[in-house]
Design a protein around this motif. Sequence first.
Motif, PDB file in Angstrom:
ATOM      1  N   ILE A  24       0.823  -1.214   0.000  1.00  0.00           N
ATOM      2  CA  ILE A  24       0.000   0.000   0.000  1.00  0.00           C
ATOM      3  C   ILE A  24       0.860   1.269   0.000  1.00  0.00           C
ATOM      4  O   ILE A  24       0.667   2.127  -0.862  1.00  0.00           O
ATOM      5  CB  ILE A  24      -1.023  -0.037   1.144  1.00  0.00           C
ATOM      6  CG1 ILE A  24      -2.067  -1.115   0.866  1.00  0.00           C
ATOM      7  CG2 ILE A  24      -1.687   1.330   1.333  1.00  0.00           C
ATOM      8  CD1 ILE A  24      -3.020  -1.372   2.007  1.00  0.00           C
ATOM      9  N   PRO A  25       1.824   1.429   0.918  1.00  0.00           N
ATOM     10  CA  PRO A  25       2.655   2.633   0.846  1.00  0.00           C
ATOM     11  C   PRO A  25       3.484   2.719  -0.432  1.00  0.00           C
ATOM     12  O   PRO A  25       3.667   3.804  -0.998  1.00  0.00           O
ATOM     13  CB  PRO A  25       3.566   2.530   2.067  1.00  0.00           C
ATOM     14  CG  PRO A  25       2.888   1.612   2.983  1.00  0.00           C
ATOM     15  CD  PRO A  25       2.114   0.664   2.126  1.00  0.00           C
ATOM     16  N   TYR A  26       3.984   1.587  -0.909  1.00  0.00           N
ATOM     17  CA  TYR A  26       4.771   1.599  -2.141  1.00  0.00           C
ATOM     18  C   TYR A  26       3.922   2.024  -3.330  1.00  0.00           C
ATOM     19  O   TYR A  26       4.367   2.809  -4.171  1.00  0.00           O
ATOM     20  CB  TYR A  26       5.386   0.215  -2.388  1.00  0.00           C
ATOM     21  CG  TYR A  26       6.256   0.167  -3.610  1.00  0.00           C
ATOM     22  CD1 TYR A  26       7.516   0.747  -3.602  1.00  0.00           C
ATOM     23  CD2 TYR A  26       5.819  -0.455  -4.775  1.00  0.00           C
ATOM     24  CE1 TYR A  26       8.323   0.718  -4.728  1.00  0.00           C
ATOM     25  CE2 TYR A  26       6.611  -0.498  -5.902  1.00  0.00           C
ATOM     26  CZ  TYR A  26       7.865   0.091  -5.874  1.00  0.00           C
ATOM     27  OH  TYR A  26       8.652   0.060  -7.000  1.00  0.00           O
ATOM     28  N   THR A  27       2.696   1.537  -3.407  1.00  0.00           N
ATOM     29  CA  THR A  27       1.786   1.913  -4.487  1.00  0.00           C
ATOM     30  C   THR A  27       1.443   3.395  -4.428  1.00  0.00           C
ATOM     31  O   THR A  27       1.446   4.079  -5.459  1.00  0.00           O
ATOM     32  CB  THR A  27       0.501   1.071  -4.426  1.00  0.00           C
ATOM     33  OG1 THR A  27       0.859  -0.321  -4.466  1.00  0.00           O
ATOM     34  CG2 THR A  27      -0.428   1.385  -5.567  1.00  0.00           C
ATOM     35  N   VAL A  28       1.180   3.910  -3.241  1.00  0.00           N
ATOM     36  CA  VAL A  28       0.891   5.338  -3.084  1.00  0.00           C
ATOM     37  C   VAL A  28       2.102   6.169  -3.513  1.00  0.00           C
ATOM     38  O   VAL A  28       1.962   7.188  -4.189  1.00  0.00           O
ATOM     39  CB  VAL A  28       0.471   5.656  -1.636  1.00  0.00           C
ATOM     40  CG1 VAL A  28       0.411   7.147  -1.399  1.00  0.00           C
ATOM     41  CG2 VAL A  28      -0.862   5.004  -1.316  1.00  0.00           C
ATOM     42  N   LYS A  33       4.520   9.785  -7.410  1.00  0.00           N
ATOM     43  CA  LYS A  33       5.649  10.120  -8.275  1.00  0.00           C
ATOM     44  C   LYS A  33       5.195  10.316  -9.720  1.00  0.00           C
ATOM     45  O   LYS A  33       5.628  11.251 -10.400  1.00  0.00           O
ATOM     46  CB  LYS A  33       6.698   9.010  -8.178  1.00  0.00           C
ATOM     47  CG  LYS A  33       8.004   9.347  -8.811  1.00  0.00           C
ATOM     48  CD  LYS A  33       9.021   8.262  -8.514  1.00  0.00           C
ATOM     49  CE  LYS A  33      10.330   8.582  -9.174  1.00  0.00           C
ATOM     50  NZ  LYS A  33      11.333   7.555  -8.950  1.00  0.00           N
ATOM     51  N   THR A  34       4.310   9.442 -10.188  1.00  0.00           N
ATOM     52  CA  THR A  34       3.790   9.552 -11.552  1.00  0.00           C
ATOM     53  C   THR A  34       2.956  10.816 -11.722  1.00  0.00           C
ATOM     54  O   THR A  34       3.073  11.517 -12.731  1.00  0.00           O
ATOM     55  CB  THR A  34       2.952   8.311 -11.906  1.00  0.00           C
ATOM     56  OG1 THR A  34       3.757   7.146 -11.729  1.00  0.00           O
ATOM     57  CG2 THR A  34       2.457   8.371 -13.335  1.00  0.00           C
ATOM     58  N   LEU A  35       2.113  11.117 -10.744  1.00  0.00           N
ATOM     59  CA  LEU A  35       1.298  12.336 -10.821  1.00  0.00           C
ATOM     60  C   LEU A  35       2.170  13.588 -10.848  1.00  0.00           C
ATOM     61  O   LEU A  35       1.881  14.530 -11.591  1.00  0.00           O
ATOM     62  CB  LEU A  35       0.324  12.394  -9.643  1.00  0.00           C
ATOM     63  CG  LEU A  35      -0.835  11.405  -9.680  1.00  0.00           C
ATOM     64  CD1 LEU A  35      -1.630  11.491  -8.387  1.00  0.00           C
ATOM     65  CD2 LEU A  35      -1.729  11.662 -10.872  1.00  0.00           C
ATOM     66  N   HIS A  36       3.224  13.605 -10.056  1.00  0.00           N
ATOM     67  CA  HIS A  36       4.125  14.751 -10.072  1.00  0.00           C
ATOM     68  C   HIS A  36       4.886  14.850 -11.389  1.00  0.00           C
ATOM     69  O   HIS A  36       5.161  15.957 -11.873  1.00  0.00           O
ATOM     70  CB  HIS A  36       5.119  14.678  -8.913  1.00  0.00           C
ATOM     71  CG  HIS A  36       4.559  15.185  -7.631  1.00  0.00           C
ATOM     72  ND1 HIS A  36       4.377  16.521  -7.380  1.00  0.00           N
ATOM     73  CD2 HIS A  36       4.121  14.542  -6.534  1.00  0.00           C
ATOM     74  CE1 HIS A  36       3.869  16.676  -6.177  1.00  0.00           C
ATOM     75  NE2 HIS A  36       3.685  15.482  -5.643  1.00  0.00           N
ATOM     76  N   LYS A  37       5.210  13.725 -11.968  1.00  0.00           N
ATOM     77  CA  LYS A  37       5.943  13.721 -13.242  1.00  0.00           C
ATOM     78  C   LYS A  37       5.122  14.386 -14.353  1.00  0.00           C
ATOM     79  O   LYS A  37       5.639  15.165 -15.134  1.00  0.00           O
ATOM     80  CB  LYS A  37       6.291  12.284 -13.627  1.00  0.00           C
ATOM     81  CG  LYS A  37       7.056  12.166 -14.924  1.00  0.00           C
ATOM     82  CD  LYS A  37       7.368  10.707 -15.218  1.00  0.00           C
ATOM     83  CE  LYS A  37       8.054  10.549 -16.548  1.00  0.00           C
ATOM     84  NZ  LYS A  37       8.285   9.135 -16.882  1.00  0.00           N
ATOM     85  N   TYR A  38       3.828  14.074 -14.399  1.00  0.00           N
ATOM     86  CA  TYR A  38       2.995  14.589 -15.475  1.00  0.00           C
ATOM     87  C   TYR A  38       2.208  15.843 -15.088  1.00  0.00           C
ATOM     88  O   TYR A  38       1.739  16.559 -15.963  1.00  0.00           O
ATOM     89  CB  TYR A  38       2.009  13.505 -15.938  1.00  0.00           C
ATOM     90  CG  TYR A  38       2.697  12.350 -16.604  1.00  0.00           C
ATOM     91  CD1 TYR A  38       3.352  12.507 -17.816  1.00  0.00           C
ATOM     92  CD2 TYR A  38       2.705  11.088 -16.009  1.00  0.00           C
ATOM     93  CE1 TYR A  38       3.995  11.452 -18.428  1.00  0.00           C
ATOM     94  CE2 TYR A  38       3.348  10.023 -16.613  1.00  0.00           C
ATOM     95  CZ  TYR A  38       3.988  10.213 -17.823  1.00  0.00           C
ATOM     96  OH  TYR A  38       4.629   9.160 -18.423  1.00  0.00           O
ATOM     97  N   GLY A  39       2.062  16.128 -13.797  1.00  0.00           N
ATOM     98  CA  GLY A  39       1.183  17.207 -13.386  1.00  0.00           C
ATOM     99  C   GLY A  39       1.862  18.470 -12.901  1.00  0.00           C
ATOM    100  O   GLY A  39       1.222  19.507 -12.808  1.00  0.00           O
ATOM    101  N   ASP A  40       3.140  18.403 -12.567  1.00  0.00           N
ATOM    102  CA  ASP A  40       3.813  19.596 -12.064  1.00  0.00           C
ATOM    103  C   ASP A  40       4.018  20.607 -13.191  1.00  0.00           C
ATOM    104  O   ASP A  40       4.316  20.242 -14.326  1.00  0.00           O
ATOM    105  CB  ASP A  40       5.171  19.236 -11.471  1.00  0.00           C
ATOM    106  CG  ASP A  40       5.067  18.664 -10.079  1.00  0.00           C
ATOM    107  OD1 ASP A  40       3.967  18.718  -9.493  1.00  0.00           O
ATOM    108  OD2 ASP A  40       6.085  18.170  -9.570  1.00  0.00           O
ATOM    109  N   PRO A  41       3.880  21.896 -12.886  1.00  0.00           N
ATOM    110  CA  PRO A  41       4.166  22.912 -13.899  1.00  0.00           C
ATOM    111  C   PRO A  41       5.662  22.930 -14.219  1.00  0.00           C
ATOM    112  O   PRO A  41       6.484  22.455 -13.437  1.00  0.00           O
ATOM    113  CB  PRO A  41       3.730  24.215 -13.232  1.00  0.00           C
ATOM    114  CG  PRO A  41       3.639  23.944 -11.791  1.00  0.00           C
ATOM    115  CD  PRO A  41       3.422  22.474 -11.636  1.00  0.00           C
ATOM    116  N   PRO A  42       6.007  23.486 -15.366  1.00  0.00           N
ATOM    117  CA  PRO A  42       7.417  23.458 -15.792  1.00  0.00           C
ATOM    118  C   PRO A  42       8.375  24.112 -14.799  1.00  0.00           C
ATOM    119  O   PRO A  42       9.506  23.672 -14.649  1.00  0.00           O
ATOM    120  CB  PRO A  42       7.409  24.218 -17.121  1.00  0.00           C
ATOM    121  CG  PRO A  42       6.018  24.147 -17.604  1.00  0.00           C
ATOM    122  CD  PRO A  42       5.146  24.053 -16.393  1.00  0.00           C
TER     123      PRO A  42
END
Length: 48
Positions: A24-28, A33-42
Amino acid sequence: MWNFIIERMPGTLSIICTVLAYLIPYTVYKINKTLHKYGDPPWMKDEK
């Protein structure tokens, strides 16, 4: 001897809970990490 080993092993519920306590913690972490990769502004992304 074999019976002694079998009796000392944790139950199925303990094994399942131990695996979930890792997964569970590893999946979160991976989802975050994936959300930050695609969602963070430049301007928030690290310069490489």
